[in-house]
Design a protein around this motif. Structure first.
Motif, PDB file in Angstrom:
ATOM      1  N   HIS A  17       0.821  -1.217   0.000  1.00  0.00           N
ATOM      2  CA  HIS A  17       0.000   0.000   0.000  1.00  0.00           C
ATOM      3  C   HIS A  17       0.853   1.264   0.000  1.00  0.00           C
ATOM      4  N   GLN A  18       2.081   1.205   0.601  1.00  0.00           N
ATOM      5  CA  GLN A  18       2.951   2.385   0.570  1.00  0.00           C
ATOM      6  C   GLN A  18       3.360   2.723  -0.866  1.00  0.00           C
ATOM      7  N   LEU A  19       3.645   1.679  -1.651  1.00  0.00           N
ATOM      8  CA  LEU A  19       4.001   1.901  -3.047  1.00  0.00           C
ATOM      9  C   LEU A  19       2.795   2.391  -3.838  1.00  0.00           C
ATOM     10  N   SER A  20       1.629   1.850  -3.541  1.00  0.00           N
ATOM     11  CA  SER A  20       0.407   2.292  -4.202  1.00  0.00           C
ATOM     12  C   SER A  20       0.131   3.768  -3.918  1.00  0.00           C
ATOM     13  N   ASP A  21       0.356   4.195  -2.666  1.00  0.00           N
ATOM     14  CA  ASP A  21       0.174   5.612  -2.313  1.00  0.00           C
ATOM     15  C   ASP A  21       1.167   6.490  -3.084  1.00  0.00           C
ATOM     16  N   TYR A  22       2.402   6.002  -3.204  1.00  0.00           N
ATOM     17  CA  TYR A  22       3.419   6.736  -3.974  1.00  0.00           C
ATOM     18  C   TYR A  22       2.978   6.890  -5.431  1.00  0.00           C
ATOM     19  N   LEU A  23       2.481   5.809  -6.023  1.00  0.00           N
ATOM     20  CA  LEU A  23       2.048   5.841  -7.419  1.00  0.00           C
ATOM     21  C   LEU A  23       0.892   6.821  -7.604  1.00  0.00           C
ATOM     22  N   ILE A 295      10.317   3.442   0.649  1.00  0.00           N
ATOM     23  CA  ILE A 295       9.316   2.386   0.447  1.00  0.00           C
ATOM     24  C   ILE A 295      10.005   1.060   0.144  1.00  0.00           C
ATOM     25  N   MET A 296      11.046   1.098  -0.666  1.00  0.00           N
ATOM     26  CA  MET A 296      11.781  -0.133  -1.007  1.00  0.00           C
ATOM     27  C   MET A 296      12.386  -0.792   0.223  1.00  0.00           C
ATOM     28  N   THR A 297      12.847   0.024   1.182  1.00  0.00           N
ATOM     29  CA  THR A 297      13.447  -0.562   2.387  1.00  0.00           C
ATOM     30  C   THR A 297      12.418  -1.330   3.208  1.00  0.00           C
ATOM     31  N   GLN A 298      11.130  -0.968   3.073  1.00  0.00           N
ATOM     32  CA  GLN A 298      10.069  -1.649   3.817  1.00  0.00           C
ATOM     33  C   GLN A 298       9.455  -2.804   3.031  1.00  0.00           C
ATOM     34  N   ASP A 299       9.840  -2.941   1.774  1.00  0.00           N
ATOM     35  CA  ASP A 299       9.220  -3.916   0.887  1.00  0.00           C
ATOM     36  C   ASP A 299      10.083  -5.167   0.776  1.00  0.00           C
ATOM     37  N   SER A 300       9.451  -6.269   0.478  1.00  0.00           N
ATOM     38  CA  SER A 300      10.151  -7.534   0.245  1.00  0.00           C
ATOM     39  C   SER A 300      10.104  -7.837  -1.243  1.00  0.00           C
ATOM     40  N   ALA A 326      23.659  -3.291   5.048  1.00  0.00           N
ATOM     41  CA  ALA A 326      22.324  -3.279   4.454  1.00  0.00           C
ATOM     42  C   ALA A 326      21.582  -4.570   4.784  1.00  0.00           C
ATOM     43  N   ASN A 327      20.268  -4.465   4.977  1.00  0.00           N
ATOM     44  CA  ASN A 327      19.475  -5.668   5.269  1.00  0.00           C
ATOM     45  C   ASN A 327      18.246  -5.802   4.361  1.00  0.00           C
ATOM     46  N   SER A 328      18.197  -5.004   3.304  1.00  0.00           N
ATOM     47  CA  SER A 328      17.125  -5.129   2.322  1.00  0.00           C
ATOM     48  C   SER A 328      17.634  -4.597   0.989  1.00  0.00           C
ATOM     49  N   MET A 329      16.916  -4.921  -0.084  1.00  0.00           N
ATOM     50  CA  MET A 329      17.312  -4.391  -1.385  1.00  0.00           C
ATOM     51  C   MET A 329      17.164  -2.868  -1.411  1.00  0.00           C
ATOM     52  N   GLY A 330      16.203  -2.344  -0.671  1.00  0.00           N
ATOM     53  CA  GLY A 330      16.069  -0.901  -0.579  1.00  0.00           C
ATOM     54  C   GLY A 330      17.274  -0.258   0.084  1.00  0.00           C
ATOM     55  N   ASN A 331      17.814  -0.912   1.139  1.00  0.00           N
ATOM     56  CA  ASN A 331      19.032  -0.420   1.787  1.00  0.00           C
ATOM     57  C   ASN A 331      20.220  -0.458   0.835  1.00  0.00           C
ATOM     58  N   ILE A 332      20.323  -1.539   0.061  1.00  0.00           N
ATOM     59  CA  ILE A 332      21.425  -1.665  -0.901  1.00  0.00           C
ATOM     60  C   ILE A 332      21.326  -0.573  -1.966  1.00  0.00           C
ATOM     61  N   MET A 333      20.100  -0.318  -2.465  1.00  0.00           N
ATOM     62  CA  MET A 333      19.903   0.717  -3.467  1.00  0.00           C
ATOM     63  C   MET A 333      20.248   2.079  -2.896  1.00  0.00           C
ATOM     64  N   THR A 334      19.856   2.329  -1.648  1.00  0.00           N
ATOM     65  CA  THR A 334      20.178   3.593  -0.987  1.00  0.00           C
ATOM     66  C   THR A 334      21.686   3.766  -0.856  1.00  0.00           C
ATOM     67  N   ALA A 335      22.379   2.699  -0.441  1.00  0.00           N
ATOM     68  CA  ALA A 335      23.837   2.757  -0.305  1.00  0.00           C
ATOM     69  C   ALA A 335      24.500   3.025  -1.652  1.00  0.00           C
ATOM     70  N   THR A 336      23.950   2.435  -2.710  1.00  0.00           N
ATOM     71  CA  THR A 336      24.508   2.647  -4.052  1.00  0.00           C
ATOM     72  C   THR A 336      24.398   4.104  -4.467  1.00  0.00           C
TER      73      THR A 336
END
Length: 354
Positions: A17-23, A295-300, A326-336
């Motif tokens: 729903h967080q991604l849906s709100d963003y969209l 949102i990505m950090t909260q998503d699986s 990093a512990n999620s793909m969102g964290n990895i993307m943020t670090a990048t």
């Protein structure tokens, strides 16, 4: 025999729903109800062949008369949303010429051909099952690539505009050898930039049929650009090489072109240009990027094993502790992104291995 880069089929991830709100905040939610599953209720089909009578792996589907009228009207409304901000006045000038269904690939899309009956100009768009990975990939493409892209989401259905260009595999087989030496050098430059762009934003599986070559005539020569057209493998795989097009055997002709036409100093220059351009795009859209990454950090959108493998490989590649923590793909993307914006003025934050 070398180990394949990708072994397992990527699962589809729902849109939280967080991604849906963003969209919805950025006008990516369709105001016209459309469901992918409705298009699956076709009553018949025929195989679509190309101009050389080769099976395209697409089938042209047909519906009973009552359903076809309703489907056509809905598709015309979707077209108007994509291309004229929902102006329904244009509907009377539109005709849905064909609805094709792809039997190959993860997303199994429908391809819609819409023609303007006044002048016979036509365009395509695609309807797919919505997948969070693909939505993140499309949004990052829109924000961080040189090109913008239109797409809409309605519940579990994704609508994408058609990206014009020559599929990379077809270009390499039929047109690359006909290019002049100067054009080949320019294509090599673009592949270096494309490779860098995919690596930085973790867009995977850029085999030759997942991107297009876009030729543009400029005065007395042709300029070539490379655009991704498939965003299924955004931030999923754990193998870092998956995010670097140079390592796919299907792209070997491009890698040979880079080695043949570009010196190491030129490769470094073009990689630095692309990093600088991406850092500026990240900075100019800072709030939107931060919102999406949060949102990505909260998503699986991947497996724990993939996340752990990728963060270690990136740590070894950059020596940046943010990847290791990093512990999620969102964290990895943020670090990048933080790594790029922090280091883009350096001549070589990433190593060269072309």
């Amino acid at each position: 025999m070398s180990e394949p880069l990708m072994v397992f089929k990527k699962p589809s991830y729902p849109i939280i729903h967080q991604l849906s709100d963003y969209l919805e905040r950025f006008d990516r939610i369709s105001k016209v109800p459309i469901c992918y599953d409705d298009l699956l209720r076709f009553s018949g089909s025929i195989t679509v062949y190309d101009k050389n009578d080769q099976d395209t792996l697409w089938i042209r589907v047909y519906y009973n008369e009552f359903e076809r009228m309703e489907i056509d009207l809905t598709l015309k409304k979707i077209y108007s949303l994509l291309h004229s901000d929902g102006n329904l006045e244009i509907i009377k000038f539109l005709n849905v010429d064909a609805i094709d269904y792809c039997t190959f690939g993860n997303s199994k899309p429908f391809r819609i051909k819409v023609r303007n009956i006044l002048n016979d100009n036509y365009t395509h768009f695609y309807i797919k099952k919505a997948d969070a990975s693909r939505v993140y990939g499309l949004e990052l493409e829109h924000i961080l690539s040189p090109d913008k892209i239109n797409f809409l989401v309605y519940n579990d259905t994704l609508i994408e505009e058609h990206i014009i260009g020559i599929p990379g595999d077809i270009f390499m087989k039929t047109l690359l050898q006909q290019c002049t030496e100067i054009e080949k050098a320019q294509i090599a430059k673009e592949f270096v930039k494309f490779n860098e762009r995919c690596m930085i934003r973790l867009l995977g599986d850029m085999r030759a049929y997942n991107y297009v070559i876009v030729p543009t005539h400029d005065f007395d020569h042709v300029v070539y650009k490379i655009r991704a057209i498939d965003f299924d493998q955004q931030c999923f795989e754990g193998n870092f090489k998956v995010y670097r097009p140079q390592f796919f055997k299907e792209n070997y002709p491009m890698v040979l072109l880079v080695k043949d036409k570009l010196q190491s100093s030129s490769i470094e220059q073009y990689k630095d240009e692309e990093r600088s351009a991406m850092a500026k795009r990240i900075h100019s859209a800072e709030n939107r990027v931060k919102r999406l990454l949060h949102i990505m950090t909260q998503d699986s959108i991947s497996l724990d094993a993939n996340i752990n493998k990728l963060k270690i490989e990136l740590y070894q590649y950059t020596n940046d502790l943010n990847f290791k923590n990093a512990n999620s793909m969102g964290n990895i993307m943020t670090a990048t992104f933080e790594f790029i914006t922090r280091n883009f003025k350096n001549t070589n934050p990433f190593k060269t291995d072309f």
